[in-house]
Design a protein around this motif. Structure first.
Motif, mmCIF file in Angstrom:
data_model
loop_
_atom_site.group_PDB
_atom_site.id
_atom_site.type_symbol
_atom_site.label_atom_id
_atom_site.label_comp_id
_atom_site.label_asym_id
_atom_site.label_seq_id
_atom_site.Cartn_x
_atom_site.Cartn_y
_atom_site.Cartn_z
ATOM 1 N N VAL A 365 0.858 -1.186 0.000
ATOM 2 C CA VAL A 365 0.000 0.000 0.000
ATOM 3 C C VAL A 365 0.894 1.235 0.000
ATOM 4 O O VAL A 365 1.805 1.351 0.826
ATOM 5 C CB VAL A 365 -0.930 0.024 1.234
ATOM 6 N N SER A 367 0.503 5.392 0.186
ATOM 7 C CA SER A 367 -0.494 6.427 0.479
ATOM 8 C C SER A 367 0.180 7.780 0.586
ATOM 9 O O SER A 367 1.343 7.890 0.993
ATOM 10 C CB SER A 367 -1.237 6.114 1.782
ATOM 11 N N VAL A 374 -2.888 0.492 -4.167
ATOM 12 C CA VAL A 374 -2.790 -0.841 -3.575
ATOM 13 C C VAL A 374 -2.346 -1.824 -4.640
ATOM 14 O O VAL A 374 -2.976 -1.939 -5.693
ATOM 15 C CB VAL A 374 -4.138 -1.287 -2.970
ATOM 16 N N MET A 378 -5.762 -6.677 -1.600
ATOM 17 C CA MET A 378 -6.341 -6.028 -0.412
ATOM 18 C C MET A 378 -7.331 -4.959 -0.861
ATOM 19 O O MET A 378 -6.972 -4.064 -1.636
ATOM 20 C CB MET A 378 -5.251 -5.397 0.455
ATOM 21 N N GLU A 380 -9.430 -1.512 -1.007
ATOM 22 C CA GLU A 380 -9.012 -0.162 -0.625
ATOM 23 C C GLU A 380 -9.584 0.238 0.734
ATOM 24 O O GLU A 380 -8.914 0.906 1.528
ATOM 25 C CB GLU A 380 -9.434 0.849 -1.698
ATOM 26 N N THR A 382 -10.173 -1.654 3.276
ATOM 27 C CA THR A 382 -9.361 -2.303 4.309
ATOM 28 C C THR A 382 -8.037 -1.577 4.474
ATOM 29 O O THR A 382 -7.548 -1.376 5.592
ATOM 30 C CB THR A 382 -9.116 -3.775 3.940
ATOM 31 N N ALA A 383 -7.451 -1.168 3.333
ATOM 32 C CA ALA A 383 -6.176 -0.438 3.390
ATOM 33 C C ALA A 383 -6.342 0.881 4.142
ATOM 34 O O ALA A 383 -5.485 1.254 4.951
ATOM 35 C CB ALA A 383 -5.662 -0.189 1.972
ATOM 36 N N ARG A 384 -7.441 1.591 3.903
ATOM 37 C CA ARG A 384 -7.656 2.867 4.592
ATOM 38 C C ARG A 384 -7.873 2.650 6.094
ATOM 39 O O ARG A 384 -7.426 3.449 6.926
ATOM 40 C CB ARG A 384 -8.843 3.602 3.980
ATOM 41 N N TRP A 419 -5.174 -10.389 6.652
ATOM 42 C CA TRP A 419 -3.884 -9.701 6.642
ATOM 43 C C TRP A 419 -3.342 -9.646 8.070
ATOM 44 O O TRP A 419 -3.868 -8.924 8.909
ATOM 45 C CB TRP A 419 -4.042 -8.300 6.047
#
Length: 752
Positions: A365, A367, A374, A378, A380, A382-384, A419
């Motif tokens: 990821v 940012s 990403v 995964m 987005e 979830t990444a945030r 994850w």
């Protein structure tokens, strides 16, 4: 021999084994005898079997050289004399020697322990012919292990086969220690009647911390007969226990004896695999009956383990070098792109897939503020969620790493699964700039050599956590774990972060230089044309006012006013750019203070604001006059900026207030000028950056679209130049900017 009462038993917990003083057991194994001498040759410690085994006593507090054993045996006397010379630092310790006496053959081995010469006599049962045969086999084994191999497990398997053939043990296993100190059997040679242990895992508690330390200090350890009684050491009254860390005859911990008994083992031998002064692995040899391997054969096994360690180290070093070269090449490509790209975020995104492969990550990821990239599957969202958690919990600029994220953030586990491994590089946490590597949950079925938990039951030392009683295969499925981040992974990540930061600094320096040059050029080249445009607009306005009855002239007059207003705004922007250029070039603002009336200066500014913005209401609370020594043009710039800000950001229908207070609650020598407007409080994150240059919150502001974010920065620098301060407070319902200056007649002081 000194005696005492047994101390109270410790509480039952997993620290029993770690606290056991296995280096000072006060006893030796029964297949030899031991004596310890001080620098004068005086016997300080002696095993209770010494006289029976060697045929002569070694009385405590007597010189061993005068005993019947040594006095009549010239070779032994020479050995002892040479050993005492080594203890005094006058020679090297004698090499292990052979000695015969009392109908037995012995290997005589010496070492130094805390200022004492320790002499051990180990019984030798093998013949000279047997030992010569062992030497030939050992040489062949060494030659095989020296040959280059790419696979470490293949090397370990070969070592177990060669060592079993050399020593005759029923089972020889090669352990490889994992990051959590548990050991996994990765190589094995065993007799046909034994079940294989290959692939089984043994918990870290099977080899406590102090045992691992002894494996480093004494790399080969033989237990010739698990069931044989130990031989106590005799010592003078008040003597501390003898440290037997380097002893070849040191007796065995009762806990370890119980452990081996539970496995059905009659004799064992362990050989350490040491790499970079760390216990990397272990060769464990088990025999179902007592077995004493000759000392010279054991030394050959120790040399074989050293060759094995060197071969393993060569493989690891080669792999590490190859990986470092790949990472260095990737970092070089990334840094070149980042340095020469207009968009660092886009440059990193271009290399996200390669970065994931380099650190064996399942996703990456990238940012920067609201921008997100990403690589991997995964989502987005979830990444945030993960980035929000990192921003809230990981302060500072250190790399964050975990392979058990559900443990670190249990509240996020339902959202973040599968994850579990996170390696986060904070590029600029203040801007939400992160580079995050992720690994998925690794479901692992561990084949334990018996259930790893120990049970509380009565043992030889009383109620405690005893060694595991069953070594049958026991399976355990481990969840919520990813493959752990190795030391190499963490080092590579840190190097990447360091180089990215250096590249960011280089880009910032380059951009700052270019920006300063641009600002200086704009300020110089635009000031004169703007002045000409402003003069032309004034002439147009004057000419049309003389012909006020003409509709066309009226329109031209309004056009002249608009041109003059626009050019004035542009001149102010150019002035800010020029000031910024001077400040960043460290030339200063060239302040020229003189005596002025601060109240008159404020009244003039308010009159100008009322004329330019007739719908803005300005009220003041000022004394009749207030002398001050300031640069009037620069202070006008400060208060003009604050009044303009109050007009732009204040609630419509409420006045802008200007107050002057002689004296200050914190310092009577200061005067405080306040500019107030009714508005909501300024957010903390905005207030923290309010007096910085080119702050992001000023760009695109709907109430001041033409702002550059420089006004408050320059106002702050002007105030500092006068030895004053500028700050913000909220006094419900007012946003208040306060400028504090030295009071008239007060001695100048440093800026706060």
């Amino acid at each position: 021999m000194s005696h005492g009462t047994r101390p109270p038993l410790p509480p039952t917990n997993l620290e029993n084994c770690d606290r056991e003083p296995i280096h000072i057991p006060g006893a030796i194994q029964s297949h030899g005898a031991l004596v310890a001498l001080d620098a004068a040759g005086t016997v300080r410690y002696v095993s209770s079997n010494f006289a029976a085994l060697l045929g002569h006593a070694a009385p405590l507090a007597h010189d061993l050289r005068n005993s019947g054993l040594v006095a009549k045996d010239a070779p032994l006397r020479e050995l002892v004399t040479d050993g005492l010379a080594a203890l005094a630092g006058q020679a090297e310790l004698p090499m292990p020697a052979e000695w015969a006496g009392n109908g037995h053959a012995f290997d005589v081995v010496m070492h130094v322990s805390h200022g004492l010469l320790v002499i051990e006599f180990e019984l030798r049962h093998a013949s000279e012919g047997d030992i010569a045969h062992f030497a030939v086999r050992a040489h062949r084994a060494m030659e095989k292990l020296r040959r280059p191999r790419a696979d470490i497990n293949e090397l370990l398997q070969l070592a177990t086969q060669e060592l079993r053939a050399l020593t005759g043990f029923d089972r020889v296993m090669a352990y490889r220690f994992r990051h959590d100190h548990s050991g996994e059997v990765v190589g094995e040679a065993h007799a046909d009647f034994l079940d294989p242990y290959l692939g089984r895992r043994y918990p870290a508690s099977d080899i406590p911390a102090q045992a691992r330390a002894l494996y480093l200090a004494n790399t080969l350890r033989l237990i010739a007969d698990v069931q044989a009684p130990t031989v106590p050491l005799l010592q003078g009254g008040g003597e501390p226990p003898l440290d037997l860390s380097a002893s070849i005859l040191r007796s065995v911990s009762p806990i370890h004896i119980e452990y081996l008994g539970n496995m059905g083992v009659g004799a064992s031998m362990s050989i350490s695999i040491v790499i970079h002064n760390t216990l990397w692995g272990l060769i464990a040899c088990h025999h179902m009956a007592p077995r004493q391997v000759p000392y010279s054969v054991r030394m050959a096994c120790d040399v074989i383990a050293q060759i094995l360690g060197a071969s393993i180290q060569a493989v690891l070093s080669r792999r590490l070098a190859e990986r470092q070269l790949e990472m260095a090449a990737l970092r070089t490509r990334i840094m070149e792109n980042v340095l020469h790209s207009d968009d660092e975020f886009a440059a990193l995104c271009t290399h996200a897939k390669a970065l994931a492969a380099s650190l064996r990550a399942d996703a990456v990821v990238v940012s920067e503020q609201s921008k997100l990239c990403v690589e991997g599957d995964m989502p987005e969202a979830t990444a945030r969620t993960l980035l929000d958690w990192l921003h809230a919990t990981q302060a500072g600029d250190a790399v964050f790493a975990t392979h058990t994220l559900p443990d670190a953030a249990p509240e996020l586990a339902p959202t973040l699964m599968p994850w579990c491994g996170v390696l986060a590089l904070p590029l600029d946490p203040n801007r939400g700039s992160w580079l995050v590597f992720l690994r998925k949950e690794q479901l692992e079925t561990i084949h334990w050599g018996g259930k790893p938990e120990k049970e509380i039951r009565p043992g030889p030392l009383g109620p405690r956590l005893t060694p595991r009683g069953s070594f049958e295969l026991w399976k355990e499925t481990v969840r919520f774990r990813a493959e752990h981040w190795s030391t190499d992974d963490l080092d590579s990540a840190q190097q990447l972060l360091d180089e990215l930061r250096r590249t960011q600094n280089a880009r910032s320096a380059e951009l700052n230089t270019a920006r300063n040059q641009l600002m200086a050029m704009l300020g110089h080249d635009l000031r004169d044309p703007l002045h000409s445009i402003s003069m032309a607009a004034r002439m147009l306005e004057k000419s049309t006012s003389a012909d006020s009855g003409n509709a066309g002239s009226s329109q031209a007059g309004r056009l002249g006013q608009r041109i003059q207003s626009s050019s004035g705004r542009m001149q102010r922007l150019v002035s800010q750019v020029m000031d910024m250029s001077r400040l960043q070039s460290r030339l200063g603002l060239d302040l020229q203070p003189r005596e002025v009336d601060l109240v008159q200066l404020l009244n003039d500014l308010m009159d100008e604001a009322r004329t330019a913005h007739p719908h803005t209401q300005l009220v003041s609370d000022l004394p009749a006059t207030y002398p001050a020594r300031v640069d009037p043009d620069r202070m006008a710039q400060v208060f003009s900026n604050l009044i303009s800000n109050a007009r732009h950001h204040g609630e419509p229908g409420h006045p802008v207030e200007i107050r002057l207070v002689d004296g200050d609650a914190a310092d009577d020598n200061r005067v405080c000028i306040e500019v107030r407007n009714v508005a909501a409080p300024i957010a903390d994150e905005v207030a923290d950056q309010m007096f910085a240059a080119f702050k992001a919150t000023s760009m695109g502001n709907t109430r001041n679209r033409t702002g550059l974010g420089l006004g408050l920065y320059i106002a702050s620098e002007i105030t500092k130049g006068h030895g004053g301060t500028i700050g913000y407070v909220y006094d419900t319902p007012h946003v208040v900017f306060q400028v504090r200056l030295q009071r008239a007649g007060a001695a100048p002081g440093p800026a706060e």
